[in-house]
Scaffold this motif. Structure first.
Motif, PDB file in Angstrom:
ATOM      1  N   SER A 225      31.511   6.002  68.413  1.00 11.54           N
ATOM      2  CA  SER A 225      32.131   4.765  69.163  1.00 11.54           C
ATOM      3  C   SER A 225      33.508   4.540  68.769  1.00 11.54           C
ATOM      4  O   SER A 225      33.894   4.560  67.287  1.00 11.54           O
ATOM      5  CB  SER A 225      31.103   3.649  69.108  1.00 11.54           C
ATOM      6  OG  SER A 225      31.634   2.550  69.546  1.00 11.54           O
ATOM      7  N   PRO A 226      34.350   4.009  69.612  1.00 15.10           N
ATOM      8  CA  PRO A 226      35.720   3.627  69.050  1.00 15.10           C
ATOM      9  C   PRO A 226      35.594   2.104  68.510  1.00 15.10           C
ATOM     10  O   PRO A 226      36.767   1.914  68.108  1.00 15.10           O
ATOM     11  CB  PRO A 226      36.748   3.700  70.400  1.00 15.10           C
ATOM     12  CG  PRO A 226      35.482   3.411  71.540  1.00 15.10           C
ATOM     13  CD  PRO A 226      34.076   4.103  71.121  1.00 15.10           C
ATOM     14  N   VAL A 227      34.472   1.381  68.588  1.00 21.58           N
ATOM     15  CA  VAL A 227      34.582   0.197  68.217  1.00 21.58           C
ATOM     16  C   VAL A 227      34.335   0.044  66.843  1.00 21.58           C
ATOM     17  O   VAL A 227      33.597   0.521  66.232  1.00 21.58           O
ATOM     18  CB  VAL A 227      33.307  -0.570  68.733  1.00 21.58           C
ATOM     19  CG1 VAL A 227      33.028  -2.034  68.161  1.00 21.58           C
ATOM     20  CG2 VAL A 227      33.390  -0.535  70.176  1.00 21.58           C
ATOM     21  N   LEU A 228      35.577  -0.624  66.435  1.00 18.75           N
ATOM     22  CA  LEU A 228      35.454  -1.126  64.737  1.00 18.75           C
ATOM     23  C   LEU A 228      34.967  -2.547  64.415  1.00 18.75           C
ATOM     24  O   LEU A 228      34.445  -2.487  63.324  1.00 18.75           O
ATOM     25  CB  LEU A 228      37.008  -1.211  64.304  1.00 18.75           C
ATOM     26  CG  LEU A 228      37.453  -1.346  62.803  1.00 18.75           C
ATOM     27  CD1 LEU A 228      37.040  -0.250  61.829  1.00 18.75           C
ATOM     28  CD2 LEU A 228      39.032  -1.733  62.864  1.00 18.75           C
ATOM     29  N   ALA A 229      35.057  -3.569  65.360  1.00 19.68           N
ATOM     30  CA  ALA A 229      34.358  -4.808  65.141  1.00 19.68           C
ATOM     31  C   ALA A 229      34.428  -5.329  66.637  1.00 19.68           C
ATOM     32  O   ALA A 229      35.048  -5.265  67.380  1.00 19.68           O
ATOM     33  CB  ALA A 229      35.078  -5.633  64.033  1.00 19.68           C
TER      34      ALA A 229
END
Length: 370
Positions: A225-229
Motif C-alpha cells: 500500500s502507498p499509505v504511510l499514515a
C-alpha cells in the motif's frame, strides 16, 4: 390762531404719556416667529441635490471582486516580486541554482517558468477541475538528469499525481485519489510524499509515499500500500526536514487548524494547533525552523521544533499583511524563500495579484525582508 392750536395739542400729549401704565400681569397675545418669514428668515435652506448612486453590494463567496490587471506590461514595484498578475498560486518548485522557478496556477492548470525581469513562459498545462486544481508541484529526485516534474492535481478524472516530461503532455503516475480540496506534494530522498484530503476511496485523507512510477515506497507500514499514515481532512501542505528525516503536514481539521509530525501508520496527536483557524497552507523547513504559511492570517509563522518533536515557545508571525494571503512557501537551493499568494481566492485582490515573491529568510545572512 395756529400757534394756540399747536400749543394745545402738545399739552394734551404730555398728559397722555404721564398717565400710561404697563402692567406685569395679564393675558398677552404672543405668537412665535414663523420659520422662513420675517427679518431673520429662519434656518438656511440647502438646495436639493441629485440622490447618491446606489451602494454596490459587498461581494460574497459567490460574487468575488476581481481587480483589473494593470494596463500594459504587468510590473510590480516591489523588487522582491518575481512574477505578478497570475491566478492563485497552487505550488512552486524552485529550479537550481535558485533564481527561477516553476509555478503552477491552481485553477487554470498552467505550469509557468518564471524569473524576475522576464515574462512567464508556459511549459505545460494540466487538465484540472477548477474546484480543486493543482495543489502540489515538485522536481524529480533526479531532475538534473531526467528533467521530470511531478504535479498533484484534481482533474476531470479524479485526483492524480502526474509526470511532466519536456515536450510531452502530462501523464498520470498515481490515480484513484479523492478530488477534494486541499493536498500537498513533497520529495523524500528518492520518493514522493503525497497528502490527500478526505473523500471516497482507500487513498483519501492520508499521507502516501510512492516511488516515481507510482508504486508503494519501501518502508511503508503495508508493503503493498502507498499509505504511510491516515487521518487528514483538508491538508494545506507537506514538507520534509532532511536533517532529521521528519515529515510535517498541515491540515484544516473540522474544528481547528493543526500541524502533524507524521509517523508510520498514524498521524498521532497534533504537534501544534490553531483553534482560531487562520487557514494553514504550505510549509517548508529552514535550519532549526519550520515555516508555515497561513492564508487567512496573511502571514508566515515560524516554529522552532525541539529534539523530541515538541516546539519551544509560541509561533512567531512574520510578513503580516505584506503580501496578503500566502498559500505556498518553499525554500530554494540558495536558501531564499519563495512565496505564492492566493489573493484572487478572496474578495479584494490587488492590481498585480496573484504574485510570486522571493525573499531572504529570517535566519539567513545579509539583510532580511522579514
Amino acid at each position: 390762531m395756529n400757534v394756540r392750536l399747536l400749543l394745545t395739542v402738545a399739552a394734551l400729549l404730555v398728559l397722555v404719556t404721564g398717565c400710561a401704565t404697563f402692567p406685569d400681569e395679564g393675558a398677552r397675545d404672543w405668537r412665535p416667529q414663523a420659520e422662513g418669514e420675517g427679518e431673520l428668515g429662519g434656518p438656511p435652506q440647502i438646495a436639493p441635490t441629485e440622490p447618491p448612486p446606489p451602494t454596490e453590494p459587498v461581494p460574497g463567496p459567490q460574487q468575488q471582486q476581481q481587480a483589473p490587471p494593470p494596463a500594459g506590461p504587468c510590473e510590480d514595484p516591489d523588487p522582491q516580486v518575481v512574477a505578478a498578475c497570475l491566478g492563485p498560486v497552487g505550488a512552486i518548485a524552485v529550479l537550481p541554482p535558485g533564481d527561477q522557478a516553476l509555478v503552477a496556477e491552481r485553477r487554470t492548470g498552467r505550469v509557468l517558468q518564471v524569473r524576475r525581469g522576464a515574462d512567464p513562459v508556459e511549459i505545460a498545462t494540466v487538465p484540472v477541475d477548477p474546484a480543486t486544481g493543482i495543489n502540489g508541484l515538485v522536481l524529480s529526485p533526479g531532475y538534473a538528469e531526467d528533467r521530470l516534474v511531478y504535479v498533484l492535481a484534481g482533474t476531470p478524472d479524479g485526483g492524480q499525481v502526474l509526470r511532466i516530461a519536456p515536450g510531452e503532455p502530462p501523464k498520470p503516475v498515481l490515480t484513484g485519489l479523492p478530488n477534494s480540496a486541499g493536498g500537498g506534494l513533497a520529495v523524500d530522498d528518492a520518493h514522493l510524499v503525497v497528502a490527500t484530503g478526505a473523500g471516497d476511496g482507500p487513498l483519501a485523507g492520508a499521507v502516501l509515499r510512492i516511488d516515481t512510477l507510482g508504486r508503494p515506497a519501501p518502508g511503508n507500514p503495508d508493503p503493498a500500500s502507498p499509505v504511510l499514515a491516515r487521518g487528514l481532512t483538508a491538508p494545506g501542505g507537506v514538507c520534509i526536514d532532511p536533517a532529521t528525516d521528519t515529515t510535517w503536514v498541515t491540515d484544516r481539521a473540522p474544528t481547528r487548524d493543526v500541524l502533524y509530525r507524521v509517523g508510520e501508520g498514524t498521524l498521532g496527536a497534533p504537534a501544534w494547533t490553531w483553534p482560531e483557524r487562520p487557514g494553514v497552507a504550505g510549509c517548508t523547513v529552514l535550519p532549526g525552523t519550520l515555516v508555515v504559511a497561513q492564508s487567512g492570517a496573511e502571514a508566515l509563522y515560524l516554529l522552532t521544533p525541539g529534539r523530541d518533536g515538541a516546539f519551544t515557545g509560541d509561533p512567531k508571525p512574520v510578513l503580516e499583511e505584506i503580501y496578503g494571503a500566502v498559500g505556498e512557501v518553499t525554500r530554494a537551493p540558495d536558501g531564499l524563500l519563495w512565496l505564492g499568494t492566493v489573493n484572487r481566492d478572496g474578495t479584494a485582490p490587488g492590481r498585480t495579484d496573484d504574485r510570486v515573491v522571493r525573499i531572504q529568510p529570517p535566519t539567513g545572512g545579509g539583510e532580511s525582508a522579514i
